[in-house]
Design a protein around this motif. Structure first.
Motif: not given
Length: 315
Positions: A73-80, A82-83, A87-88, A253-261
């Motif tokens: 669930a977390i990974l699916g949310s992170l990937i979207l 980032k995308l 793009f938007f 959270a800090p790592f998620m911001v660094r890797w996924f925005g």
């Protein structure tokens, strides 16, 4: 009729909260009553689980399954996130009020987790299990007739708490139209990620996998709904998976911001982005993202009692 009744009680609670919005102490007391109701329901859910020998004997296995579903669930949310940001939303052009603060120290994170309601939830849940297993607490305390009535009371209280909070409406007014997409990507990413993960787990079908993802970190309500509809095993998985989601966000959270925005931490937090994980989100992204975080958390929290019964085919 379960989902319709639940939605009805929830809507009635919101109406009640709006009527008493000008009463200064109503919100404070309603939130305390919500916590009491949640603790009680999780305690009785623990009794129901502890009365089922099959669930008790497989508790460690259920924990690993919960971790997998939470990760999906977390990974699916992170990937979207980032995308969508790339793009938007063009998040790189958003000006924050200040530079992102440094990440929490290890001691600060541990202290935050220890103060978190998750540990108390687990304590009441574990007490219910232990009481039923040892026979100290009678198993009929966890029967459906009681838990159903308690669930309806909880939904009235949750709705009243939301309706009496004037800040919730203000957040909706302040949020820019472009960021309305944030809770949408969390919904799609969480449900899709947990559904795909469920394909790797023998005793979790796609519908229950999606329902766990639709908890969005709101572990108390999701566990109660899924446990009531799909049984004790799935209730345990839902509880643990959504607690894991909150704890992982607090720590990483800090790592998620660094890797996924900067939307990454908000997406990972799900429904908890409006309260328990909000401080770490602000500290990792900047104050500009506080409104987005709270808005997303409110929307997702409202949708949890609606989406889970629908995903499980309960009308």
């Amino acid at each position: 009729m379960v989902s319709l009744i639940v939605i009805g009680f929830f809507a009635s609670g919101i109406g009640l909260g709006i009527l008493f919005r000008k009463k200064k102490n109503f919100l404070k007391y309603s939130e305390k009553l919500v916590n009491i109701a949640i603790f009680a329901l999780l305690f009785f859910l623990g009794i129901s689980v502890g009365s089922d020998p099959r669930v008790v004997s497989n508790i460690s296995t259920l924990g690993w399954q919960a971790m997998l579903l939470s990760g999906g669930a977390i990974l699916g949310s992170l990937i979207l996130a980032k995308l969508v940001a790339f793009f938007f939303l063009k998040e790189g052009n958003v000006q924050t009020d200040s530079q992102p603060s440094k990440s929490f120290s290890a001691a600060e994170r541990i202290q935050k987790i220890l103060r978190n309601q998750s540990l108390w939830i687990l304590l009441f849940f574990a007490t219910g299990i232990a009481g039923a297993v040892t026979g100290f607490i009678p198993g009929y305390w966890g029967e459906e007739s009681f838990t159903t009535g308690a669930l309806y009371i909880l939904m009235i209280l949750v709705g009243a708490s939301l309706g009496s909070d004037p800040g919730a409406l203000e957040i909706l007014k302040k949020t820019r139209a472009g960021f309305i997409i944030v809770p949408i990507i969390v919904i799609i990413g969480s449900i899709g990620g947990s559904m795909l993960t469920s394909l790797l787990i023998n005793n979790v079908d796609g519908a229950n996998g999606m329902a766990v993802g639709a908890g969005f970190g709101y572990y108390s309500l999701s566990a109660i709904f899924i446990g009531k509809i799909s049984g004790g095993e799935m209730g345990v998985i839902a509880l643990l998976a959504n607690i894991f989601r909150e704890v992982i966000t607090l720590i990483a959270a800090p790592f998620m911001v660094r890797w996924f925005g900067k939307l990454g931490a908000i997406a990972s937090a799900g429904a908890t982005a409006m309260d328990t994980t909000l401080p770490v989100i602000i500290r990792s992204t900047g104050k500009e993202y506080a409104v987005i975080s709270i808005f997303s958390g409110i929307v997702l929290s409202v949708l949890v009692p609606v989406l889970i019964p629908l995903l499980l085919g309960v009308s």
